[in-house]
Motif scaffolding. Structure first.
Motif, PDB file in Angstrom:
ATOM      1  N   GLU A  66       0.851  -1.203   0.000  1.00  0.00           N
ATOM      2  CA  GLU A  66       0.000   0.000   0.000  1.00  0.00           C
ATOM      3  C   GLU A  66       0.878   1.241   0.000  1.00  0.00           C
ATOM      4  O   GLU A  66       1.791   1.356   0.832  1.00  0.00           O
ATOM      5  N   TYR A  99      -0.851  11.616   0.434  1.00  0.00           N
ATOM      6  CA  TYR A  99      -1.051  10.724   1.572  1.00  0.00           C
ATOM      7  C   TYR A  99      -2.149   9.729   1.234  1.00  0.00           C
ATOM      8  O   TYR A  99      -3.148  10.079   0.593  1.00  0.00           O
ATOM      9  N   ALA A 100      -1.980   8.519   1.727  1.00  0.00           N
ATOM     10  CA  ALA A 100      -3.087   7.572   1.689  1.00  0.00           C
ATOM     11  C   ALA A 100      -4.168   8.045   2.670  1.00  0.00           C
ATOM     12  O   ALA A 100      -3.850   8.640   3.706  1.00  0.00           O
ATOM     13  N   ASP A 101      -5.424   7.772   2.348  1.00  0.00           N
ATOM     14  CA  ASP A 101      -6.516   8.196   3.228  1.00  0.00           C
ATOM     15  C   ASP A 101      -6.355   7.630   4.637  1.00  0.00           C
ATOM     16  O   ASP A 101      -6.734   8.270   5.621  1.00  0.00           O
ATOM     17  N   SER A 102      -5.776   6.447   4.735  1.00  0.00           N
ATOM     18  CA  SER A 102      -5.666   5.762   6.025  1.00  0.00           C
ATOM     19  C   SER A 102      -4.697   6.456   6.988  1.00  0.00           C
ATOM     20  O   SER A 102      -4.726   6.178   8.187  1.00  0.00           O
ATOM     21  N   ILE A 117       2.064   6.451  -4.269  1.00  0.00           N
ATOM     22  CA  ILE A 117       0.748   6.083  -3.743  1.00  0.00           C
ATOM     23  C   ILE A 117       0.114   4.995  -4.601  1.00  0.00           C
ATOM     24  O   ILE A 117      -0.590   4.115  -4.096  1.00  0.00           O
TER      25      ILE A 117
END
Length: 122
Positions: free
Chosen positions: A45, A59-62, A105
């Motif tokens: 990921e 940024y990843a949403d997480s 990403i």
């Protein structure tokens, strides 16, 4: 080309860690440099990346609101401050660089470094 990652370790939930990645052998300023991660049994990921030439940050949403990525171009180094760590952040974190927009990403990477293990315990 080298991407040297460091800073992983064991931390309790809610704690913080800072990862570093020092790059050499390519035009650091032109690449979005950051991290992907892979937890046991899960797909890799994209987490975050940053490029200096145009201020691009992803940024990843997480991790939004908990992780902050920054870079020191004078040292060819990228940092990722990880706060409010959760159990699900446990993974091997790989430093990576992509010439593509948001490439890290999307796991579209030109260069990989070795991983550093982050373990979050309850």
């Amino acid at each position: 080309v080298q991407l040297q990652a460091s800073g992983g370790g064991l931390v309790q939930t809610g704690g913080s860690l800072r990862l570093s990645c020092t790059a050499s052998g390519f035009d650091f300023d032109d690449y979005c440099v950051g991290w992907l991660r892979q937890a046991p049994g899960k797909e890799r990921e994209g987490v975050a990346c940053i490029r200096s030439v145009d201020g691009e940050v992803h940024y990843a949403d997480s991790v939004k609101g908990r992780f902050t990525i920054s870079r020191d171009n004078s040292k060819n180094t990228v940092y990722m401050q990880m706060n409010s760590l959760k159990l699900e952040d446990t993974a091997v974190y790989y430093c990576a660089a992509s010439v593509s927009y948001g490439g890290v990403i999307r796991a579209s990477v030109n260069y990989w470094g070795q991983g550093t293990l982050v373990t979050v315990s309850s």
